[in-house]
Enzyme design. Sequence first.
Site, PDB file in Angstrom:
ATOM      1  CG  ASN A  68      -7.951   2.052   5.656  1.00 51.06           C
ATOM      2  OD1 ASN A  68      -8.592   1.300   4.806  1.00 51.06           O
ATOM      3  ND2 ASN A  68      -6.740   1.998   6.639  1.00 51.06           N
ATOM      4  CD  GLU A  84     -10.300  -2.239   6.367  1.00 51.51           C
ATOM      5  OE1 GLU A  84     -10.140  -1.393   6.532  1.00 51.51           O
ATOM      6  OE2 GLU A  84      -9.609  -3.500   6.614  1.00 51.51           O
ATOM      7  CD  GLN A 141       0.278  -2.346   4.292  1.00 53.57           C
ATOM      8  OE1 GLN A 141       0.732  -1.643   3.473  1.00 53.57           O
ATOM      9  NE2 GLN A 141      -1.339  -1.725   4.409  1.00 53.57           N
ATOM     10  CD  GLU A 198      -6.344  -4.748   4.323  1.00 53.46           C
ATOM     11  OE1 GLU A 198      -6.237  -4.255   5.446  1.00 53.46           O
ATOM     12  OE2 GLU A 198      -6.313  -3.686   2.883  1.00 53.46           O
ATOM     13  CD  GLU A 258      -2.861   0.804   2.199  1.00 58.95           C
ATOM     14  OE1 GLU A 258      -3.157  -0.095   2.835  1.00 58.95           O
ATOM     15  OE2 GLU A 258      -3.441   2.439   2.410  1.00 58.95           O
TER      16      GLU A 258
HETATM   17  O1  AHR Z   1      -2.581  -3.062   5.821  1.00 60.23           O
HETATM   18  C1  AHR Z   1      -3.423  -1.134   6.949  1.00 60.23           C
HETATM   19  C2  AHR Z   1      -4.487  -1.089   6.839  1.00 60.23           C
HETATM   20  O2  AHR Z   1      -5.741  -2.033   7.566  1.00 60.23           O
HETATM   21  C3  AHR Z   1      -5.576  -0.929   5.559  1.00 60.23           C
HETATM   22  O3  AHR Z   1      -4.769   0.015   4.676  1.00 60.23           O
HETATM   23  C4  AHR Z   1      -6.572  -1.354   5.516  1.00 60.23           C
HETATM   24  O4  AHR Z   1      -7.221  -1.476   4.842  1.00 60.23           O
HETATM   25  C5  AHR Z   1      -6.818  -1.663   7.190  1.00 60.23           C
HETATM   26  O5  AHR Z   1      -7.492  -1.776   7.642  1.00 60.23           O
END
Ligand code: AHR
Length: 515
Positions: free
Chosen positions: A72, A173, A351, A292, A27
Amino acid sequence: MVAATVRLRPGATIGATDKRLFGAFVEHLGRCVYGGLYEPGHPTADARGFRRDTMALIAELAPSIVRYPGGNFVSGYNWEDGVGPQEERPSRLDLAWMSTETNQFGTNEFIDWCRTARIEPMLAVNLGTRDGDAARRFLEYCNHPGGTALSELRKQHGWPLPHDVKFWCLGNEMDGPWQMQARTADEYGRIAVETAKMMKWIDPSIELAACGSSGRNMPTYGQWEETVLEHTFDHVDYISLHTYINNYAGDVPAFLAAPDLMDGFIEEVVAIADAVAAKRRSPKRIMLSFDEWNVWYRTRRTPQDRNRPGWPVAPPILEEAYSMADALAFGGMCISLLNHADRVKVACLAQLVNAIAPIMTETGGAAWRQTIFYPFAQFSHFGRGTVLRAEIDCERYDSVYYDPRGSQDLRFPISAEYLKLAAVRDEATGGVTIFALNRHPTEPMQLKLDLDGLGLRSVRAARQLCDRSLDATNTAADPDRVRPGLLSGATISAHVARATLAPASWNTIRLGTAV
Ligand code: AHR
């Protein structure tokens, strides 16, 4: 000493693991991209600015697919900002992480990075501040061969061939109040189905994932999945799941039991998806994209907390230093994914670099492996094959897992076996890898595996991850403090394998058919 007996039989299988089960996530968040994957001027950077040291560690993890650009972040992202000449790209405020996004790395750089790393790209479209129109234009830019303004624009930008991205996420989300332009399930269901229709009209070969709840603890969990699938069932292939487990309470037994909640979560979402299918009398099965998952709590703030003055570029945020205990809980999550290989076809470790990641880097400096690196690498290398259904006989313990996310503090009682285990057969060789977590904090475990009919005759390798301190971490100064060692004493004879697992340990035992 805890005793555990496991019975495996050749015909008792859960299913084949999909290649995409071993995915990860990148991300635009903190130093994941900038200073992680991409750092022009770094001593190891190639001509495009891709860090070769990071790339080499990622090759050890061997993720099959990488989700991008969020998270996000994607809910405010204009894909157009990240393509074309770098010097002309705009800087923008990123309201997800209260940072400045310079857009020096965008879709085309991501695709090049994936091709260099031999990883399948997965893209998410913005269904927060934008809608189906932006998504269809993004897909046309990426996948259409040529002859239209957007596909010709890609060529003009230097990418003559289509990117041919197969897997697309319809937003991220969208149930979360922290999300830019969060939506109700009906609002999201409507926009997702209209987006999906247009995207598949452009490229019928793509696969689409609709957003499930952002966690099992969300107040609308369950109802959200049902409503979203009622809208999108005919047009999507997957529903997403997200889970981050925590040890806020400092209760290691409960923490190590928490992956069992992931088992329940998966089974509940399967039940809801199949109930939507049943109402339509449809044989179609919506598969699960666990796009995730990880351990995350030390660097986690309340989703409402957006206090980060100064709009920094690539700030060092969410840089969780993973401990030995975290690696154990993480290993338990790998086992949960394997044991649901029949329905979880895609999963992304969230991640990949620096932000809640198995790999850490110093900007301008070194890169190293965190504790969670090792269970993922073993899961990724040896988890490919057919998952066998294990019959486990082992003592249980009771704990209460605390989860503060959502509208209230939630407490989940869990009765867990001390042993958590998955067994995967490599169909090419007939060999079987056992992934075994001993959750007992102080007692070793005597593991007996009854393998009659599997033709297994040798212990090819046995490795164990444990440490005298559950708080041990790997750091730039001591990057190899926690790493797997040999699991000695594992034997096999007359179709029975035996091993003694250290207290609080994650183990992989690879059994072969040759003597
Ligand atoms: O991985 C960190 C965040 O966690 C991501 O941006 C979001 O999708 C989740 O709330």
